[in-house]
Scaffold this motif. Structure first.
Motif, PDB file in Angstrom:
ATOM      1  N   UNK A  26       0.811  -1.216   0.000  1.00  0.00           N
ATOM      2  CA  UNK A  26       0.000   0.000   0.000  1.00  0.00           C
ATOM      3  C   UNK A  26       0.848   1.271   0.000  1.00  0.00           C
ATOM      4  N   UNK A  27       2.151   1.100  -0.034  1.00  0.00           N
ATOM      5  CA  UNK A  27       3.041   2.255  -0.053  1.00  0.00           C
ATOM      6  C   UNK A  27       3.117   2.975   1.274  1.00  0.00           C
ATOM      7  N   UNK A  28       2.772   2.289   2.352  1.00  0.00           N
ATOM      8  CA  UNK A  28       2.799   2.895   3.678  1.00  0.00           C
ATOM      9  C   UNK A  28       4.152   2.743   4.352  1.00  0.00           C
ATOM     10  N   UNK A  29       5.042   2.020   3.695  1.00  0.00           N
ATOM     11  CA  UNK A  29       6.334   1.710   4.317  1.00  0.00           C
ATOM     12  C   UNK A  29       7.413   1.725   3.252  1.00  0.00           C
ATOM     13  N   UNK A  30       8.584   2.221   3.616  1.00  0.00           N
ATOM     14  CA  UNK A  30       9.732   2.219   2.705  1.00  0.00           C
ATOM     15  C   UNK A  30      10.580   0.990   2.987  1.00  0.00           C
ATOM     16  N   UNK A  31      11.187   0.495   1.937  1.00  0.00           N
ATOM     17  CA  UNK A  31      12.143  -0.596   2.101  1.00  0.00           C
ATOM     18  C   UNK A  31      13.510   0.038   2.253  1.00  0.00           C
ATOM     19  N   UNK A  32      14.156  -0.218   3.363  1.00  0.00           N
ATOM     20  CA  UNK A  32      15.496   0.304   3.596  1.00  0.00           C
ATOM     21  C   UNK A  32      16.411  -0.870   3.904  1.00  0.00           C
ATOM     22  N   UNK A  33      17.573  -0.843   3.316  1.00  0.00           N
ATOM     23  CA  UNK A  33      18.522  -1.899   3.635  1.00  0.00           C
ATOM     24  C   UNK A  33      19.490  -1.347   4.679  1.00  0.00           C
ATOM     25  N   UNK A  34      19.301  -1.768   5.893  1.00  0.00           N
ATOM     26  CA  UNK A  34      20.170  -1.366   6.994  1.00  0.00           C
ATOM     27  C   UNK A  34      20.551  -2.604   7.777  1.00  0.00           C
ATOM     28  N   UNK A  35      21.663  -2.513   8.455  1.00  0.00           N
ATOM     29  CA  UNK A  35      22.070  -3.621   9.304  1.00  0.00           C
ATOM     30  C   UNK A  35      21.124  -3.736  10.478  1.00  0.00           C
ATOM     31  N   UNK A  36      20.923  -4.948  10.942  1.00  0.00           N
ATOM     32  CA  UNK A  36      20.080  -5.148  12.122  1.00  0.00           C
ATOM     33  C   UNK A  36      20.763  -4.491  13.311  1.00  0.00           C
ATOM     34  N   UNK A  37      20.055  -3.600  13.956  1.00  0.00           N
ATOM     35  CA  UNK A  37      20.582  -2.861  15.091  1.00  0.00           C
ATOM     36  C   UNK A  37      19.543  -2.845  16.190  1.00  0.00           C
ATOM     37  N   UNK A  38      19.930  -3.098  17.425  1.00  0.00           N
ATOM     38  CA  UNK A  38      18.942  -3.015  18.504  1.00  0.00           C
ATOM     39  C   UNK A  38      18.357  -1.613  18.551  1.00  0.00           C
ATOM     40  N   UNK A  39      17.068  -1.539  18.742  1.00  0.00           N
ATOM     41  CA  UNK A  39      16.392  -0.250  18.781  1.00  0.00           C
ATOM     42  C   UNK A  39      15.709  -0.086  20.124  1.00  0.00           C
ATOM     43  N   UNK A  40      15.894   1.074  20.719  1.00  0.00           N
ATOM     44  CA  UNK A  40      15.180   1.380  21.946  1.00  0.00           C
ATOM     45  C   UNK A  40      14.212   2.497  21.633  1.00  0.00           C
TER      46      UNK A  40
END
Length: 109
Positions: free
Chosen positions: A81-95
């Motif tokens: 639906x175009x509600x999200x972008x595809x980004x290629x990033x390394x997996x990083x813990x997110x707080x």
């Protein structure tokens, strides 16, 4: 708009059918009315956390697996639906933390 309840219902119905169980069998084991389970599977009713845990138990399926599958399906629909972008990033813990205005702020560690 992506509806969590619709996707959750699809995941639960698929799991039930893969196990060869009827609504009646799941209803008896989960101690939830057959009609209510049917409405959940069709995305017409929201499942409480207690009810969802009971259904997962009746299906012999970890709650975390159900939620992961729903999350993945939501992400796919958001992309479609175009509600999200595809980004290629390394997996990083997110707080994350909430600001006084209630906004969620996330930071990668």
């Amino acid at each position: 708009m992506v509806l969590f309840r619709r996707i959750l219902g699809e995941v639960l119905r698929t799991a039930r059918m893969q196990r060869g169980l009827t609504l009646r069998e799941v209803s008896a084991d989960a101690r939830v009315s057959l009609g209510y389970i049917s409405e959940i599977e069709r995305g017409q009713k929201e499942a409480s956390s207690e009810l969802l845990a009971s259904l997962c138990s009746a299906l012999d399926l970890p709650l975390s697996d159900v939620l992961r599958e729903v999350s993945d399906a939501v992400a796919v629909e958001e992309l479609a639906q175009g509600l999200r972008r595809v980004e290629s990033v390394e997996a990083t813990p997110i707080s994350s933390a909430r600001t006084s205005a209630g906004d969620v702020v996330a930071s990668a560690a």
